[in-house]
Enzyme design. Sequence first.
Site, PDB file in Angstrom:
ATOM      1  N   HIS A   1     102.865 -50.476 -64.440  1.00  0.00           N
ATOM      2  CA  HIS A   1     101.960 -51.189 -63.446  1.00  0.00           C
ATOM      3  C   HIS A   1     103.328 -52.324 -62.627  1.00  0.00           C
ATOM      4  CE1 HIS A   1      98.835 -51.213 -65.870  1.00  0.00           C
ATOM      5  NE2 HIS A   1      98.900 -50.195 -64.912  1.00  0.00           N
TER       6      HIS A   1
ATOM      7  N   ARG B   1      91.698 -45.619 -71.728  1.00  0.00           N
ATOM      8  CA  ARG B   1      93.017 -45.370 -72.912  1.00  0.00           C
ATOM      9  C   ARG B   1      92.931 -45.720 -73.971  1.00  0.00           C
ATOM     10  NH1 ARG B   1      96.761 -46.318 -68.102  1.00  0.00           N
ATOM     11  NH2 ARG B   1      95.238 -46.272 -66.940  1.00  0.00           N
TER      12      ARG B   1
ATOM     13  N   ARG C   1     103.357 -44.513 -54.116  1.00  0.00           N
ATOM     14  CA  ARG C   1     103.455 -44.823 -55.340  1.00  0.00           C
ATOM     15  C   ARG C   1     103.620 -43.713 -56.067  1.00  0.00           C
ATOM     16  NH1 ARG C   1      98.937 -48.064 -58.397  1.00  0.00           N
ATOM     17  NH2 ARG C   1      99.905 -48.533 -60.326  1.00  0.00           N
TER      18      ARG C   1
ATOM     19  N   GLU D   1      99.597 -54.324 -54.933  1.00  0.00           N
ATOM     20  CA  GLU D   1     101.030 -52.956 -54.751  1.00  0.00           C
ATOM     21  C   GLU D   1     100.980 -51.981 -53.557  1.00  0.00           C
ATOM     22  OE1 GLU D   1      98.072 -52.334 -58.549  1.00  0.00           O
ATOM     23  OE2 GLU D   1      99.864 -51.322 -59.455  1.00  0.00           O
TER      24      GLU D   1
ATOM     25  N   ASN E   1      98.670 -43.640 -52.494  1.00  0.00           N
ATOM     26  CA  ASN E   1      99.300 -43.732 -53.745  1.00  0.00           C
ATOM     27  C   ASN E   1      97.605 -42.906 -54.212  1.00  0.00           C
ATOM     28  OD1 ASN E   1      98.165 -43.895 -56.816  1.00  0.00           O
ATOM     29  ND2 ASN E   1      97.242 -46.335 -55.897  1.00  0.00           N
TER      30      ASN E   1
END
Length: 403
Positions: free
Chosen positions: A180, A240, A92, A378, A8
């Site tokens: 996600h 964000r 990812r 994940e 990742n």
Amino acid sequence: MDTILVVNAGSSSVKFQVFAVEGDGRLQRQLKGQMDGIGSRPRLRASGASGEPLADRAYPIEAVADIPAAMSVAGAWLKDELNIRPIAVGHRVVHGGADYAHPVLIDPVVVSRLERYAPLAPLHQPHNLAPIKSLLSNFPALPQVACFDTAFHRDHDPLADHYAIPHQLHAEGVRRYGFHGLSYEYVAKRLPQVAPEVAVGRVIVAHLGSGASMCAMRAGRSVESTMGFTALDGLAMGTRPGQIDPGVILYLIAFNGMSVSQVQDFLYRDCGLKGLSGVSNDMRELEASADPRAAFAIDYFVYRIGLSAGMLAAALQGIDAFVFTAGIGENSVSIRARIAERLAWLGIVLDPAENARHATRISRSDSRIPVYVVPTDEELMIAQHTLTLLMNQTLPSPKSERI
Ligand code: AMP
């Protein structure tokens, strides 16, 4: 033993995990590591399956100047010191665009398609692709698999996939993708074990980490997301803003004289909990702070989750369960309690003792809507996809090239 490496890669760090493939095809996590401070103060840290430290070492900046260098230093450490030579690498990749509803085995054609999505995720996609490209040129026969954050949301109804803008832009790729997805897919796979009676129903999953979004699922499939074209939309996040009137962006450009890259930096790095609190983007620090702006940032975070839950409940026409996951969702007793309080009108009643002990089910037995905490994974999802694709493809001999 055969192993799968999961990668990742971000702007200044490469996180990786190694999974052993057991005889029955099950995956066993062996280690987690990361090279961070790439191009500034490179540092390799890794720990074993039970958290035991395996490495913590600094490198001179010129030794790890970019992501390909980070990959080769970490790869050499895995090979030379731990004798780990993966049979495949799962990555990812944040954006699979409109093309990819499933993970895909990487070849040069796939890479060039994925490069086309860089404008849709300018801060993520190029970094995600950097290790793929360097492995592809150094080990062309090593199977690599791209797993997308967008894929889980790809069969949204067109109504959920569109903005109210001319269709031409949708055709160009301006769509409500949702992100996600690997986390939601993992939760969707876990839910039948955790709560089989609701897994087939209407579930809102709140992935609350430094990035945060919510997903409406029906029978384990995504039907709506708070995120859209980019990972900026929806909930307030660490840095964000989440949902914001596009007029604010016009204002920043027209009246504050900001350039496109300044606006981009501002939206990705200076807003959300950090911008609102002026204290931190980290929920733990906000919870520990006595600054009233930190309290306001938390209030805002919780408030917007409540609003979004209403929206997703409307998309599902009711809900049968609510699930928390990711760093904040899995760990913050007080944020879970405050969100549940806001959702009392939906029929949610938390059990404070179960919530405090981080039980799997944290709602009272008489809560009309049960609430669960399902820790996400994940990386395991990526490793599973990688193994599945490996087994389904007739590959030239996966063991012929190992790194
Ligand atoms: P993630 O991106 O999933 O790793 O989540 C990171 C976020 O989870 C950060 O805002 C952390 O402050 C938050 N977090 C992790 N542990 C806790 C905790 N015990 N209490 C509150 N927030 C936490």
